[in-house]
Design an enzyme around this catalytic site. Sequence first.
Site, PDB file in Angstrom:
ATOM      1  N   HIS A 196       0.811  -1.208   0.000  1.00  0.00           N
ATOM      2  CA  HIS A 196       0.000   0.000   0.000  1.00  0.00           C
ATOM      3  C   HIS A 196       0.850   1.266   0.000  1.00  0.00           C
ATOM      4  O   HIS A 196       0.628   2.209  -0.749  1.00  0.00           O
ATOM      5  CB  HIS A 196      -0.903  -0.009   1.222  1.00  0.00           C
ATOM      6  N   ARG A 303      -2.704  -2.100 -14.418  1.00  0.00           N
ATOM      7  CA  ARG A 303      -2.714  -3.188 -13.423  1.00  0.00           C
ATOM      8  C   ARG A 303      -3.976  -3.019 -12.586  1.00  0.00           C
ATOM      9  O   ARG A 303      -4.139  -1.986 -11.920  1.00  0.00           O
ATOM     10  CB  ARG A 303      -1.518  -3.056 -12.483  1.00  0.00           C
ATOM     11  N   ARG A 339      -5.221  -5.131 -17.975  1.00  0.00           N
ATOM     12  CA  ARG A 339      -4.808  -6.496 -17.634  1.00  0.00           C
ATOM     13  C   ARG A 339      -5.794  -7.061 -16.627  1.00  0.00           C
ATOM     14  O   ARG A 339      -6.095  -6.419 -15.616  1.00  0.00           O
ATOM     15  CB  ARG A 339      -3.408  -6.484 -17.041  1.00  0.00           C
ATOM     16  N   GLU A 438       5.312 -13.588 -20.038  1.00  0.00           N
ATOM     17  CA  GLU A 438       6.128 -13.381 -18.838  1.00  0.00           C
ATOM     18  C   GLU A 438       6.550 -14.703 -18.206  1.00  0.00           C
ATOM     19  O   GLU A 438       7.107 -14.730 -17.124  1.00  0.00           O
ATOM     20  CB  GLU A 438       5.395 -12.486 -17.836  1.00  0.00           C
ATOM     21  N   ASN A 461       9.422  -8.280 -15.714  1.00  0.00           N
ATOM     22  CA  ASN A 461       9.600  -8.433 -14.256  1.00  0.00           C
ATOM     23  C   ASN A 461       9.487  -9.898 -13.870  1.00  0.00           C
ATOM     24  O   ASN A 461      10.289 -10.422 -13.114  1.00  0.00           O
ATOM     25  CB  ASN A 461       8.543  -7.633 -13.490  1.00  0.00           C
ATOM     26  N   ASP A 462       8.485 -10.547 -14.434  1.00  0.00           N
ATOM     27  CA  ASP A 462       8.317 -11.968 -14.158  1.00  0.00           C
ATOM     28  C   ASP A 462       9.164 -12.836 -15.088  1.00  0.00           C
ATOM     29  O   ASP A 462       9.736 -13.822 -14.661  1.00  0.00           O
ATOM     30  CB  ASP A 462       6.838 -12.367 -14.283  1.00  0.00           C
ATOM     31  N   ARG A 472      12.052 -12.238  -7.679  1.00  0.00           N
ATOM     32  CA  ARG A 472      12.192 -10.808  -7.963  1.00  0.00           C
ATOM     33  C   ARG A 472      12.137  -9.924  -6.728  1.00  0.00           C
ATOM     34  O   ARG A 472      12.475  -8.748  -6.802  1.00  0.00           O
ATOM     35  CB  ARG A 472      11.158 -10.362  -9.008  1.00  0.00           C
ATOM     36  N   CYS A 509       5.869  -4.244 -21.142  1.00  0.00           N
ATOM     37  CA  CYS A 509       5.395  -3.407 -20.044  1.00  0.00           C
ATOM     38  C   CYS A 509       6.157  -3.661 -18.745  1.00  0.00           C
ATOM     39  O   CYS A 509       5.848  -3.093 -17.717  1.00  0.00           O
ATOM     40  CB  CYS A 509       3.898  -3.607 -19.838  1.00  0.00           C
TER      41      CYS A 509
HETATM   42  C1  PEP Z   1       5.826  -7.992 -15.418  1.00  0.00           C
HETATM   43  O1  PEP Z   1       5.796  -9.090 -14.854  1.00  0.00           O
HETATM   44  O2  PEP Z   1       6.785  -7.583 -16.088  1.00  0.00           O
HETATM   45  C2  PEP Z   1       4.688  -7.071 -15.310  1.00  0.00           C
HETATM   46  C3  PEP Z   1       4.619  -5.982 -16.027  1.00  0.00           C
HETATM   47  O3  PEP Z   1       3.733  -7.356 -14.419  1.00  0.00           O
HETATM   48  P1  PEP Z   1       3.851  -7.247 -12.822  1.00  0.00           P
HETATM   49  O4  PEP Z   1       5.076  -6.459 -12.486  1.00  0.00           O
HETATM   50  O5  PEP Z   1       2.590  -6.594 -12.407  1.00  0.00           O
HETATM   51  O6  PEP Z   1       3.946  -8.684 -12.430  1.00  0.00           O
HETATM   52 MG    MG Z   2       4.009  -9.982 -14.115  1.00  0.00          MG
END
Ligand code: PEP
Ligand code: MG
Length: 586
Positions: A196, A303, A339, A438, A461-462, A472, A509
């Site tokens: 948060h 998101r 998403r 991802e 990111n994933d 991560r 993204c």
């Molecule tokens: C990602 O995984 O790169 C992504 C954009 O989604 P999140 O960071 O919300 O998992």
């Molecule tokens: Mg992700």
Amino acid sequence: MPPTKEIIFKGIAASPGVVIGKTFLFDREEDVVIERKITKAEIPMEIMRLEEALIKTRKEILQIQKKIAKGMGAEHAEIFNAHLMVVEDRALIEEVIKHLEKDRKSVEFIFQQTAQKYAKIFDSMEDEYLKERASDVQDVGRRILHNLIGRKRQDLSTLKEEVVVIAYDISPSDTALMHKEKVVGFSTDVGGRTSHTAILARSLGIPAVVGLHDVSREIRGGMKVVVDGNRGLLILNPTKSTLKKYGEERTRIEILEERLTHLKDLPAETTDGYRITLAANIEMPEDTPSVLYHGAKGVGLYRTEFFYMNRSDLPSEEEHFQAYKKVAEQIKNESVIIRTLDLGGDKFLSHLQVPKEMNPFLGWRAIRFCLERLDIFKVQLRAILRASAYGDLKIMFPMISGVGEVRRAKEIVEEVREELRKEKIPFDEDIEVGAMIEIPSAAMIADLLAKEVDFFSIGTNDLIQYALAVDRVNEKIAYLYEPTHPAVIRLIRNTVQAAHKEGLWVGMCGEMASDPASVLILLGMELDELSVSSALIPEIKKVIRSVSFKEVQQLSKDVFNYATAEEVQQKAMELLERVAPELVVK
Ligand code: PEP
Ligand code: MG
């Protein structure tokens, strides 16, 4: 003794920016309540004091709720319903009264003990939602206690000078009351990127670092710190050279921001005319003014998890609809990729009775969850489709690992479309449906997935965490989390080539899209869209406008044969230094 040497604490970059300031230690003082005996005759008086404190606390919470609803939107204010429930919890009050009569101690003493016991019980629960209630009981419990003993709670709304707030955690009510002009940055011991505090920091535009473990115990008020919200660092007692470095960085950022403002209406185009779409990532409708202000071309990732967070019920279709409609209308001529719910992993806990898992990142999350909980999935899909009548919306599924999931998800979309048709509710019949790439399996079979959807968006990111088996959010192995690892580069290239072969456009993204050096490689790999935090749009646009397509194409060709992440990174940095040295963060 507080440390006097420079110490660098590494946490999680929660909100971008760099700030140097004096610390303000928030709410670390423990409430010491003296154990005081009372007589039987005093009991009614003590009960009355408790009732008065409860009424006062209730009023305070309602006031905060009102203030937040006005300033930040009704959904933020919802959080305080849980706080009101604590004040109104008869079981807790009865227990205090019972102990007053039995133990004959002052009401503040009994209350503190009872509230602590309650919080402990909640904290020990398996269910994540009930566990969360522990912090509500603590937060409200302290408020009630302060009203009982007449102590003024530390308050971030009356700060007299600019400070960096250092806290174990900053509750939603504290953040909401914060004197925004005086709080120039903050750091907290707990929290992840999607906690948060982190989300609020980003929407308030305050540099922040979270997840710093027990940093707040090492720091005293009035100490000098640097909050580096770009790299996730909190630097205590910065040396002269650190101060100089960050002073220069701040000046650089300011001058750059000033210079970059003129790019707002210019296209994201290389020096030889190769153009891509530069869009923004958002988390809530309140983020859209920033998207427009920074000149982003639409939203590449909305998101939607935020809707489901910090509340005890599920968002209604109408709530979803109003939010998506608002964004669609504000973004007007550009597209908005929504998403669908990506619950799980580090995202957040839920009140949805999601069982505890050994490996939550590999568990029952995102599309896997939605495909089982169709009741929840369909509500969101109906709202997205309904809102698609008001703008250019696209649907995107997270965590796709194979073709079966896409097909099933599309079937559900079709079922919802059919329902809407029957109900004569308008929606965009041509709405595009895409998949996030991802998971390495998805990148490997991008050619097969490309036959099923209208677009891809690569979530690095994933993708990085799964490809390299590096959690991560685990700071211990953060050095292995390498966006330029040859495996990652290959997965991206495979995805782009497969998409283009099938005539699909492909975006990115994940955070890699906001790293200037990586952007050069991505441009060369011919990604069609990059989507980044709004505030970073000007910088990324500057990178794109500084280089020729020929140069980046050569770069991506070269790095494809490199063996290590460092070599790839170095080659990209060389080009960045040459074409846009002002963007190089040293
Ligand atoms: C990602 O995984 O790169 C992504 C954009 O989604 P999140 O960071 O919300 O998992
Ligand atoms: Mg992700």
